[in-house]
Design a protein around this motif. Structure first.
Motif, mmCIF file in Angstrom:
data_model
loop_
_atom_site.group_PDB
_atom_site.id
_atom_site.type_symbol
_atom_site.label_atom_id
_atom_site.label_comp_id
_atom_site.label_asym_id
_atom_site.label_seq_id
_atom_site.Cartn_x
_atom_site.Cartn_y
_atom_site.Cartn_z
ATOM 1 N N ARG A 1 62.032 31.935 9.469
ATOM 2 C CA ARG A 1 63.470 31.234 9.271
ATOM 3 C C ARG A 1 64.786 31.603 9.890
ATOM 4 O O ARG A 1 65.395 30.818 10.567
ATOM 5 C CB ARG A 1 63.657 31.154 7.551
ATOM 6 N N PHE A 2 64.827 32.753 9.944
ATOM 7 C CA PHE A 2 66.137 33.528 10.754
ATOM 8 C C PHE A 2 65.690 34.304 11.823
ATOM 9 O O PHE A 2 66.609 35.212 12.406
ATOM 10 C CB PHE A 2 66.794 34.351 9.549
ATOM 11 N N CYS A 3 64.458 34.101 12.374
ATOM 12 C CA CYS A 3 63.959 35.049 13.482
ATOM 13 C C CYS A 3 64.715 34.198 14.777
ATOM 14 O O CYS A 3 64.409 33.081 14.817
ATOM 15 C CB CYS A 3 62.566 34.897 13.642
ATOM 16 N N ARG A 4 65.417 35.381 15.400
ATOM 17 C CA ARG A 4 66.150 34.656 16.762
ATOM 18 C C ARG A 4 64.993 34.214 17.987
ATOM 19 O O ARG A 4 65.418 33.699 18.764
ATOM 20 C CB ARG A 4 67.070 35.652 17.204
ATOM 21 N N ALA A 5 63.585 34.682 17.833
ATOM 22 C CA ALA A 5 62.547 34.260 18.680
ATOM 23 C C ALA A 5 61.929 33.276 18.276
ATOM 24 O O ALA A 5 60.944 32.712 18.976
ATOM 25 C CB ALA A 5 61.607 35.582 18.847
ATOM 26 N N LYS A 6 62.272 32.424 17.227
ATOM 27 C CA LYS A 6 61.169 31.717 16.563
ATOM 28 C C LYS A 6 61.141 30.178 17.469
ATOM 29 O O LYS A 6 60.030 29.638 17.329
ATOM 30 C CB LYS A 6 61.909 31.144 15.199
ATOM 31 N N SER A 7 61.847 29.869 18.390
ATOM 32 C CA SER A 7 61.807 28.709 19.223
ATOM 33 C C SER A 7 60.733 28.958 20.439
ATOM 34 O O SER A 7 60.234 28.144 20.715
ATOM 35 C CB SER A 7 63.169 28.455 19.818
ATOM 36 N N ARG A 8 60.646 30.326 20.917
ATOM 37 C CA ARG A 8 59.893 30.706 22.120
ATOM 38 C C ARG A 8 58.872 31.276 21.495
ATOM 39 O O ARG A 8 57.928 31.901 22.244
ATOM 40 C CB ARG A 8 60.740 31.395 22.931
ATOM 41 N N GLU B 1 65.973 21.927 19.888
ATOM 42 C CA GLU B 1 67.348 22.365 19.939
ATOM 43 C C GLU B 1 67.291 23.662 21.229
ATOM 44 O O GLU B 1 68.417 23.499 22.040
ATOM 45 C CB GLU B 1 67.889 23.261 18.692
ATOM 46 N N CYS B 2 66.420 24.306 21.325
ATOM 47 C CA CYS B 2 66.282 25.257 22.437
ATOM 48 C C CYS B 2 66.155 24.641 23.655
ATOM 49 O O CYS B 2 66.820 24.974 24.845
ATOM 50 C CB CYS B 2 64.992 26.272 22.155
ATOM 51 N N SER C 1 62.763 39.756 19.125
ATOM 52 C CA SER C 1 63.921 39.078 19.097
ATOM 53 C C SER C 1 65.029 39.914 19.845
ATOM 54 O O SER C 1 66.172 39.198 19.863
ATOM 55 C CB SER C 1 64.342 38.918 17.620
ATOM 56 N N GLU C 2 64.947 41.095 20.093
ATOM 57 C CA GLU C 2 65.947 41.989 20.777
ATOM 58 C C GLU C 2 66.654 41.350 21.854
ATOM 59 O O GLU C 2 65.709 41.058 22.691
ATOM 60 C CB GLU C 2 65.347 43.357 21.060
ATOM 61 N N GLY C 3 67.875 41.495 21.805
ATOM 62 C CA GLY C 3 68.392 40.955 23.125
ATOM 63 C C GLY C 3 68.944 39.451 23.066
ATOM 64 O O GLY C 3 69.518 38.701 23.962
ATOM 65 N N ALA D 1 53.185 32.938 19.185
ATOM 66 C CA ALA D 1 52.303 33.076 18.012
ATOM 67 C C ALA D 1 52.681 31.971 16.827
ATOM 68 O O ALA D 1 51.803 31.200 16.456
ATOM 69 C CB ALA D 1 52.466 34.177 17.076
ATOM 70 N N ARG D 2 54.040 31.412 16.803
ATOM 71 C CA ARG D 2 54.253 30.452 16.032
ATOM 72 C C ARG D 2 54.086 28.962 16.667
ATOM 73 O O ARG D 2 53.585 28.292 15.979
ATOM 74 C CB ARG D 2 55.794 30.570 15.797
ATOM 75 N N ALA D 3 53.931 29.026 17.989
ATOM 76 C CA ALA D 3 53.679 27.712 18.670
ATOM 77 C C ALA D 3 52.271 27.568 18.626
ATOM 78 O O ALA D 3 51.698 26.522 18.068
ATOM 79 C CB ALA D 3 53.961 27.883 20.129
#
Length: 396
Positions: free
Chosen positions: A233-240, A288-289, A29-31, A243-245
């Motif tokens: 839920r609040f991870c800034r990298a959640k859209s990209r 949204e992304c 999520s950094e950056g 692993a989640r995908a």
């Protein structure tokens, strides 16, 4: 410095659940930008008001009524200001005041205290809403302004609160004897929004050692990914996040193996609903992304950004209405008379006077049935009629 202008640590207390459960997500999520919602900004405003009230109560010599009035007036200029904030922050003040008075001797009080947690987590710091220390107890109190029941925050095993407590203990251990740690979440917009948890210091320090191990992994960007609804839920990298995908693609499209009946059972229904929660959220985050990418002029194959449904609004409503009335339109046609809501009247009159004056005219109707997970604190309901009630109806 305002709440929204504060620095945030890479491994901060507020996202501790995320990086402890999914260590690589912190560096991933950094950056990446943190796009705060309007609800989060409203919460920040309420926090600033709550801080002012605590400072006025505990440190009135330095921050008296005049300074409080000036500061509150400035907050009211914010477009997100709502008068109901005054009542909810009063509820928070009442809780903190009662907590302080419960100490056998007057405790040390710190409001919006920055605590250093780097002894356990690299370069970690945070700001505790309120700390009370004395009589062998550290009491950490956190104010939450969320109003969605699904966003209810529990004090028990709350990593954010435990990190604040560790920071407070580290700073005060040479000055105060501490045997127990008390943690409270005050979420006044929910009917059951106050939760409390107390543990011996030894248990907190055990948790601190576990957090230290998880933090080392997160700091190095190592460990295993653990995508799920709560972690992402609040991870800034959640859209990209790949692993989640991959997990959600598997949940959404991987077929069940073996011969199965044509109708799914209630057990399967419950399982699919749980699995599908993050699938739905992931698709929404992905959409949204992609929209933001298209608006930035980047190509997302198969998709494009278009203008949504347009709306009309007055440039000068008073002038427009004046001209309509000059042309013969009755003013009564242009305005609707609506009563103030019950909740607004109660805020204006006050709960006690409201109950005494018109309480007999108020009835609380049950809300519309909603499906929630078993962990929700509200009691379960059913449409089934009890046997005794059914026989009573037949006899009458």
């Amino acid at each position: 410095m305002g709440h929204s202008e504060r620095d945030h640590a890479l491994l901060g207390p507020s996202n501790a659940y995320q990086w402890a459960a999914c260590p690589p997500s912190a560096r991933l999520s950094e950056g990446l930008p943190d796009t705060g919602s309007e609800a989060a900004k409203e919460g920040t405003l309420a926090h600033e008001l709550a801080e002012l009230k605590l400072r006025n109560y505990f440190f009135s010599q330095d921050f008296g009524k005049r300074k409080l009035a000036v500061a509150v007036k400035k907050l009211k200029e914010d477009p997100l200001w709502n008068d109901e904030m005054m009542g909810y922050t009063d509820d928070y003040l009442d809780y903190v005041r009662a907590a302080a008075l419960s100490f056998k001797t007057e405790p040390s009080v710190a409001v919006e205290k920055r605590v250093d947690i780097s002894e356990y987590v690299p370069e970690c710091f945070g700001t505790a809403d309120c700390l009370l220390i004395g009589g062998g107890i550290i009491h950490v109190i956190d104010f939450k302004y969320g109003k969605n029941p699904s966003g209810r925050v529990e004090a028990e095993n709350n990593l954010q609160m435990q990190l604040y407590a560790l920071g407070a203990w580290t700073a005060s251990r040479m000055l105060y004897r501490v045997d127990r740690v008390r943690m409270s979440i005050v979420q006044p917009r929910l009917p059951d929004g106050i939760t409390e948890w107390e543990i011996p210091l030894e248990k907190l320090l055990e948790t601190g050692e576990w957090i230290r191990e998880r933090a080392q992994l997160a700091w190095k960007g190592e460990g295993e990914y653990h995508p799920d609804e709560k972690t992402c839920r609040f991870c800034r990298a959640k859209s990209r996040c790949r692993a989640r995908a991959e997990k959600n693609l598997e949940l959404a499209f991987a077929p069940e193996k073996g011969k199965l009946p044509p109708l799914i059972s209630n057990e399967e229904m419950g399982k699919y609903l749980l699995q599908g929660q993050d699938v739905a959220k992931w698709l929404s985050d992905l959409q949204e992304c992609a929209l933001q990418e298209c608006l930035a002029g980047h190509d997302v194959p198969g998709w494009k950004a278009v203008e949504g449904r347009s709306t009309r609004k007055w440039t000068d409503m008073d002038a427009a209405f004046g001209r309509l009335m000059e042309s013969g339109i009755n003013a009564a046609v242009l305005w609707e008379r609506k009563p103030v809501t019950l909740a607004q009247i109660e805020k204006i009159v006050g709960k006690k006077d409201f109950a005494e004056c018109v309480g007999e005219y108020v009835v609380k109707e049950p809300g519309k049935p909603a499906l929630v997970q078993e962990s929700d604190n509200r009691p379960a309901i059913t449409n089934r009629v009890a046997a005794a009630e059914a026989f009573k109806e037949e006899e009458s």
